[in-house]
Design a protein around this motif. Structure first.
Motif, PDB file in Angstrom:
ATOM      1  N   VAL A 186       0.860  -1.178   0.000  1.00  0.00           N
ATOM      2  CA  VAL A 186       0.000   0.000   0.000  1.00  0.00           C
ATOM      3  C   VAL A 186       0.899   1.231   0.000  1.00  0.00           C
ATOM      4  CG1 VAL A 186      -1.849   1.220   1.187  1.00  0.00           C
ATOM      5  CG2 VAL A 186      -1.715  -1.269   1.326  1.00  0.00           C
ATOM      6  N   GLU A 187       0.593   2.215  -0.846  1.00  0.00           N
ATOM      7  CA  GLU A 187       1.466   3.392  -0.987  1.00  0.00           C
ATOM      8  C   GLU A 187       0.658   4.681  -1.037  1.00  0.00           C
ATOM      9  OE1 GLU A 187       5.284   1.668  -3.484  1.00  0.00           O
ATOM     10  OE2 GLU A 187       3.792   2.872  -4.543  1.00  0.00           O
TER      11      GLU A 187
ATOM     12  N   ALA B 136       4.337 -12.352   8.162  1.00  0.00           N
ATOM     13  CA  ALA B 136       4.994 -11.236   8.853  1.00  0.00           C
ATOM     14  C   ALA B 136       4.037 -10.126   9.280  1.00  0.00           C
ATOM     15  CB  ALA B 136       6.082 -10.646   7.951  1.00  0.00           C
ATOM     16  N   GLY B 137       2.818 -10.121   8.774  1.00  0.00           N
ATOM     17  CA  GLY B 137       1.901  -9.033   9.075  1.00  0.00           C
ATOM     18  C   GLY B 137       2.299  -7.767   8.333  1.00  0.00           C
ATOM     19  N   TRP B 138       1.985  -6.598   8.913  1.00  0.00           N
ATOM     20  CA  TRP B 138       2.305  -5.313   8.280  1.00  0.00           C
ATOM     21  C   TRP B 138       3.701  -4.855   8.646  1.00  0.00           C
ATOM     22  CZ3 TRP B 138      -0.440  -3.321   4.472  1.00  0.00           C
ATOM     23  CH2 TRP B 138      -1.775  -3.711   4.331  1.00  0.00           C
ATOM     24  N   TRP B 139       4.418  -4.274   7.680  1.00  0.00           N
ATOM     25  CA  TRP B 139       5.766  -3.784   7.905  1.00  0.00           C
ATOM     26  C   TRP B 139       6.026  -2.611   6.957  1.00  0.00           C
ATOM     27  CZ3 TRP B 139       8.020  -5.049   3.166  1.00  0.00           C
ATOM     28  CH2 TRP B 139       7.459  -6.140   2.500  1.00  0.00           C
ATOM     29  N   SER B 140       6.845  -1.688   7.415  1.00  0.00           N
ATOM     30  CA  SER B 140       7.217  -0.538   6.590  1.00  0.00           C
ATOM     31  C   SER B 140       8.083  -1.010   5.428  1.00  0.00           C
ATOM     32  CB  SER B 140       7.975   0.482   7.446  1.00  0.00           C
ATOM     33  OG  SER B 140       8.232   1.658   6.727  1.00  0.00           O
ATOM     34  N   SER B 141       7.822  -0.480   4.210  1.00  0.00           N
ATOM     35  CA  SER B 141       8.432  -1.109   3.028  1.00  0.00           C
ATOM     36  C   SER B 141       9.092  -0.132   2.057  1.00  0.00           C
ATOM     37  CB  SER B 141       7.364  -1.907   2.278  1.00  0.00           C
ATOM     38  OG  SER B 141       6.292  -1.058   1.879  1.00  0.00           O
ATOM     39  N   PRO B 142       9.930   0.813   2.514  1.00  0.00           N
ATOM     40  CA  PRO B 142      10.568   1.719   1.553  1.00  0.00           C
ATOM     41  C   PRO B 142      11.505   1.011   0.585  1.00  0.00           C
ATOM     42  CG  PRO B 142      11.527   2.001   3.735  1.00  0.00           C
ATOM     43  CD  PRO B 142      10.311   1.144   3.906  1.00  0.00           C
ATOM     44  N   ALA B 143      12.207  -0.023   1.047  1.00  0.00           N
ATOM     45  CA  ALA B 143      13.131  -0.731   0.158  1.00  0.00           C
ATOM     46  C   ALA B 143      12.369  -1.444  -0.950  1.00  0.00           C
ATOM     47  CB  ALA B 143      13.975  -1.722   0.956  1.00  0.00           C
TER      48      ALA B 143
ATOM     49  N   GLU C 190      -8.756  -6.183  -0.945  1.00  0.00           N
ATOM     50  CA  GLU C 190      -9.569  -6.718   0.149  1.00  0.00           C
ATOM     51  C   GLU C 190      -9.811  -8.218  -0.033  1.00  0.00           C
ATOM     52  OE1 GLU C 190     -12.303  -2.807   1.315  1.00  0.00           O
ATOM     53  OE2 GLU C 190     -12.963  -4.195  -0.266  1.00  0.00           O
ATOM     54  N   ASP C 191     -10.121  -8.619  -1.256  1.00  0.00           N
ATOM     55  CA  ASP C 191     -10.377 -10.038  -1.531  1.00  0.00           C
ATOM     56  C   ASP C 191      -9.123 -10.872  -1.284  1.00  0.00           C
ATOM     57  OD1 ASP C 191     -12.959  -9.370  -2.237  1.00  0.00           O
ATOM     58  OD2 ASP C 191     -12.557  -9.355  -4.393  1.00  0.00           O
TER      59      ASP C 191
ATOM     60  N   GLY D 176      -8.245 -11.518   7.121  1.00  0.00           N
ATOM     61  CA  GLY D 176      -9.533 -11.019   7.590  1.00  0.00           C
ATOM     62  C   GLY D 176      -9.976  -9.810   6.781  1.00  0.00           C
ATOM     63  N   GLN D 177     -10.509  -8.804   7.460  1.00  0.00           N
ATOM     64  CA  GLN D 177     -10.982  -7.593   6.791  1.00  0.00           C
ATOM     65  C   GLN D 177      -9.833  -6.593   6.673  1.00  0.00           C
ATOM     66  OE1 GLN D 177     -14.513  -5.881   8.431  1.00  0.00           O
ATOM     67  NE2 GLN D 177     -14.391  -4.012   7.187  1.00  0.00           N
ATOM     68  N   LEU D 178      -9.580  -6.108   5.453  1.00  0.00           N
ATOM     69  CA  LEU D 178      -8.504  -5.146   5.238  1.00  0.00           C
ATOM     70  C   LEU D 178      -8.791  -3.868   6.026  1.00  0.00           C
ATOM     71  CD1 LEU D 178      -5.905  -4.557   3.554  1.00  0.00           C
ATOM     72  CD2 LEU D 178      -7.405  -3.483   1.856  1.00  0.00           C
ATOM     73  N   PRO D 179      -7.832  -3.372   6.829  1.00  0.00           N
ATOM     74  CA  PRO D 179      -8.061  -2.140   7.603  1.00  0.00           C
ATOM     75  C   PRO D 179      -8.432  -0.967   6.705  1.00  0.00           C
ATOM     76  CG  PRO D 179      -6.059  -3.257   8.327  1.00  0.00           C
ATOM     77  CD  PRO D 179      -6.505  -3.952   7.075  1.00  0.00           C
ATOM     78  N   ASP D 180      -9.162   0.000   7.273  1.00  0.00           N
ATOM     79  CA  ASP D 180      -9.493   1.185   6.496  1.00  0.00           C
ATOM     80  C   ASP D 180      -8.237   2.030   6.294  1.00  0.00           C
ATOM     81  OD1 ASP D 180      -9.081   2.558   8.897  1.00  0.00           O
ATOM     82  OD2 ASP D 180     -11.213   2.810   9.311  1.00  0.00           O
ATOM     83  N   GLU D 181      -8.327   3.014   5.422  1.00  0.00           N
ATOM     84  CA  GLU D 181      -7.118   3.719   5.004  1.00  0.00           C
ATOM     85  C   GLU D 181      -6.454   4.542   6.119  1.00  0.00           C
ATOM     86  OE1 GLU D 181      -7.730   5.549   1.146  1.00  0.00           O
ATOM     87  OE2 GLU D 181      -7.520   3.552   0.234  1.00  0.00           O
ATOM     88  N   PRO D 182      -7.206   5.217   7.013  1.00  0.00           N
ATOM     89  CA  PRO D 182      -6.513   5.886   8.129  1.00  0.00           C
ATOM     90  C   PRO D 182      -5.673   4.928   8.967  1.00  0.00           C
ATOM     91  CG  PRO D 182      -8.743   6.732   7.918  1.00  0.00           C
ATOM     92  CD  PRO D 182      -8.647   5.552   6.986  1.00  0.00           C
TER      93      PRO D 182
END
Length: 244
Positions: free
Chosen positions: A43-44, A66-73, A97-98, A106-112
């Motif tokens: 997500v960007e 791994a779940g969510w992680w910051s991905s600048p590289a 989302e699918d 599960g359910q993709l978090p909202d954008e905020p």
């Protein structure tokens, strides 16, 4: 003595800004399994100067393990590394989302909430606008702006043909433009041309705006919409520069 009933005061709703950009990450070719067609999600969101030029990029990636992680590289590799580039597919939030659900998220978090995973802002160098074309706007316009949006990846011939049809590109267009379009709104005139460029960056979209009004917000929306159309056709935006 009578009193009027209290009236509710409208609470301003913050402008959420343009929606985030979503990408699917495919497995490497050497380990690709028909049962696992997608490895993760990226997500960007670009940050921009008041004149709409790009100042930086925020991003976050997600994989089931791994779940969510910051991905600048990874975001940098998506634009510069051919092997990474071949594994990245632009997508919509609905498809993300699918995929997120299918991979067990599960359910993709909202954008905020997704923005809270943007931990490592990646600055993008900016410079004062260069001059491309005449210094003065034509008679009747108070300003002339030229923007260039750079993209990675490539377009197939049928995708270019679809863009030409959607943008109503004249059959006798210039040889240097693969597809072009025009928009007249409230006296302002916007024209754009899609061209191949360089070796590492596959395409650029040049947008010329002749302004009669103070239309920066509308111009920003048009730039965003044009960029998203090209994302939907498979290109990955790199940066937005201004030439006048």
């Amino acid at each position: 003595m009578t009193t009027e009933p209290m009236r509710a005061v409208p609470v301003p709703v913050p402008d959420p800004g343009p929606p985030l950009d979503y990408y699917l990450v495919l497995p490497r070719l050497d380990v690709r399994d028909p049962a696992t067609t997608v490895e993760g999600i990226v997500v960007e969101e670009f940050t921009r100067h008041h004149d709409l030029t790009t100042t930086g990029l925020d991003s976050a990636g997600w994989t089931p393990d791994a779940g969510w992680w910051s991905s600048p590289a990874l975001s940098l590799g998506m634009r510069t590394d051919p092997e990474v580039l071949a594994r990245i597919v632009p997508t919509s939030r609905r498809e993300a989302e699918d995929v997120y659900r299918a991979l067990g998220g599960g359910q993709l978090p909202d954008e905020p909430l997704l923005r809270t995973h943007f931990l490592d802002h990646q600055p993008i160098a900016t410079a004062p606008p260069l001059r491309l074309g005449p210094a003065q706007p034509p008679a009747g316009f108070h300003e002339r702006r030229v923007y260039r949006v750079l993209f990675a990846k490539d377009l197939r011939a049928e995708q270019v043909a679809n863009l030409r049809t959607a943008w109503r590109t004249p059959a006798d267009g210039t040889l240097t433009s693969a597809a072009s379009g025009r928009l007249d709104a409230h006296g302002d005139q916007l024209t754009w041309d899609l061209r191949r460029v360089g070796h590492s960056l596959a395409w650029c979209l040049d947008v010329t705006a002749l302004l009669r009004t103070d239309a920066t917000a509308a111009l920003g929306s048009t730039l965003s919409e044009l960029t998203n159309v090209l994302r939907q056709h498979g290109l990955i935006p790199v940066t937005t520069e201004r030439f006048s």
